[in-house]
Design a protein around this motif. Sequence first.
Motif, PDB file in Angstrom:
ATOM      1  N   TYR A   2       0.847  -1.188   0.000  1.00  0.00           N
ATOM      2  CA  TYR A   2       0.000   0.000   0.000  1.00  0.00           C
ATOM      3  C   TYR A   2       0.884   1.239   0.000  1.00  0.00           C
ATOM      4  CZ  TYR A   2      -3.752   3.207   0.944  1.00  0.00           C
ATOM      5  OH  TYR A   2      -4.641   4.237   0.836  1.00  0.00           O
ATOM      6  N   VAL A   3       0.636   2.113  -0.946  1.00  0.00           N
ATOM      7  CA  VAL A   3       1.381   3.362  -1.078  1.00  0.00           C
ATOM      8  C   VAL A   3       0.390   4.506  -0.881  1.00  0.00           C
ATOM      9  CG1 VAL A   3       2.755   4.795  -2.622  1.00  0.00           C
ATOM     10  CG2 VAL A   3       3.037   2.306  -2.672  1.00  0.00           C
ATOM     11  N   LEU A  25       4.547   2.877  -8.502  1.00  0.00           N
ATOM     12  CA  LEU A  25       5.362   2.562  -7.330  1.00  0.00           C
ATOM     13  C   LEU A  25       4.824   1.342  -6.584  1.00  0.00           C
ATOM     14  CD1 LEU A  25       7.668   3.198  -5.376  1.00  0.00           C
ATOM     15  CD2 LEU A  25       6.121   4.813  -4.224  1.00  0.00           C
ATOM     16  N   ALA A  26       3.528   1.282  -6.393  1.00  0.00           N
ATOM     17  CA  ALA A  26       2.938   0.156  -5.666  1.00  0.00           C
ATOM     18  C   ALA A  26       3.208  -1.164  -6.378  1.00  0.00           C
ATOM     19  CB  ALA A  26       1.438   0.374  -5.481  1.00  0.00           C
ATOM     20  N   LEU A  27       3.089  -1.175  -7.701  1.00  0.00           N
ATOM     21  CA  LEU A  27       3.351  -2.400  -8.455  1.00  0.00           C
ATOM     22  C   LEU A  27       4.803  -2.834  -8.301  1.00  0.00           C
ATOM     23  CD1 LEU A  27       2.052  -4.442 -10.468  1.00  0.00           C
ATOM     24  CD2 LEU A  27       3.103  -3.071 -12.266  1.00  0.00           C
ATOM     25  N   VAL A  28       5.719  -1.880  -8.429  1.00  0.00           N
ATOM     26  CA  VAL A  28       7.153  -2.175  -8.301  1.00  0.00           C
ATOM     27  C   VAL A  28       7.477  -2.687  -6.898  1.00  0.00           C
ATOM     28  CG1 VAL A  28       9.408  -1.026  -8.140  1.00  0.00           C
ATOM     29  CG2 VAL A  28       7.963  -0.687 -10.157  1.00  0.00           C
ATOM     30  N   ARG A 146      -5.396  -2.930 -10.665  1.00  0.00           N
ATOM     31  CA  ARG A 146      -5.776  -4.339 -10.770  1.00  0.00           C
ATOM     32  C   ARG A 146      -4.559  -5.245 -10.615  1.00  0.00           C
ATOM     33  NH1 ARG A 146      -6.592  -6.863 -15.550  1.00  0.00           N
ATOM     34  NH2 ARG A 146      -6.694  -4.863 -16.601  1.00  0.00           N
ATOM     35  N   HIS A 147      -3.490  -4.906 -11.340  1.00  0.00           N
ATOM     36  CA  HIS A 147      -2.296  -5.746 -11.281  1.00  0.00           C
ATOM     37  C   HIS A 147      -1.565  -5.620  -9.951  1.00  0.00           C
ATOM     38  CE1 HIS A 147      -2.883  -7.388 -15.122  1.00  0.00           C
ATOM     39  NE2 HIS A 147      -2.548  -6.325 -15.822  1.00  0.00           N
ATOM     40  N   THR A 148      -1.648  -4.468  -9.318  1.00  0.00           N
ATOM     41  CA  THR A 148      -1.063  -4.349  -7.982  1.00  0.00           C
ATOM     42  C   THR A 148      -1.818  -5.243  -7.014  1.00  0.00           C
ATOM     43  OG1 THR A 148      -0.228  -2.130  -8.396  1.00  0.00           O
ATOM     44  CG2 THR A 148      -0.525  -2.746  -6.093  1.00  0.00           C
ATOM     45  N   GLY A 149      -3.128  -5.336  -7.168  1.00  0.00           N
ATOM     46  CA  GLY A 149      -3.901  -6.269  -6.348  1.00  0.00           C
ATOM     47  C   GLY A 149      -3.450  -7.705  -6.557  1.00  0.00           C
ATOM     48  N   HIS A 150      -3.205  -8.067  -7.809  1.00  0.00           N
ATOM     49  CA  HIS A 150      -2.664  -9.404  -8.083  1.00  0.00           C
ATOM     50  C   HIS A 150      -1.321  -9.573  -7.376  1.00  0.00           C
ATOM     51  CE1 HIS A 150      -4.892  -9.109 -12.198  1.00  0.00           C
ATOM     52  NE2 HIS A 150      -5.703  -9.560 -11.265  1.00  0.00           N
TER      53      HIS A 150
END
Length: 161
Positions: A2-3, A25-28, A146-150
């Motif tokens: 979580y960012v 940033l969250a995905l990374v 969506r992908h950060t949730g994944h």
Amino acid sequence: MYVLPEKTTGSERELLEAMLDRGRLALVENARGLSEADARRRLVPSLTTPIALVKHAAVAERRWFQWLIAGLDEAEIDGPSTPGDPSFVVTDEETVDDVIAEYERTSARSREIAAGFSLDDRWTHPVVGEVTLRFVYLFLIEELARHTGHGDILREQLSAR
């Protein structure tokens, strides 16, 4: 991961760009710090892994910003730009740090390209039709969320092992 939002007021464009950066940033952060093996561990039947999500995001940004908005030929785009399953493929030679650095370079280029256009400028996407920069920002914000949730779920599964 979580960012928290860094920007909560400003113009529409400033807020869209801040939310897009937050998603990047969250995905990374879901991939950063994982071992090479964990970053590639397949916990679902698809090609979705923490490192592959970052690779896919770079491809998506190249497709929208370099190919569609900037109008670059495939040979001029600075990295893979084939959508779909190929966008999730990470070679054995690529490290987590390599893929993150590639995505950060791609994001910087996306920002440079977008800076030359207004939110209402239009392009014709061959599949979805006419789009504006505003749409591209919103689409990528949703895609990254969506992908950060994944990635959050994958990271949680990896941490539980």
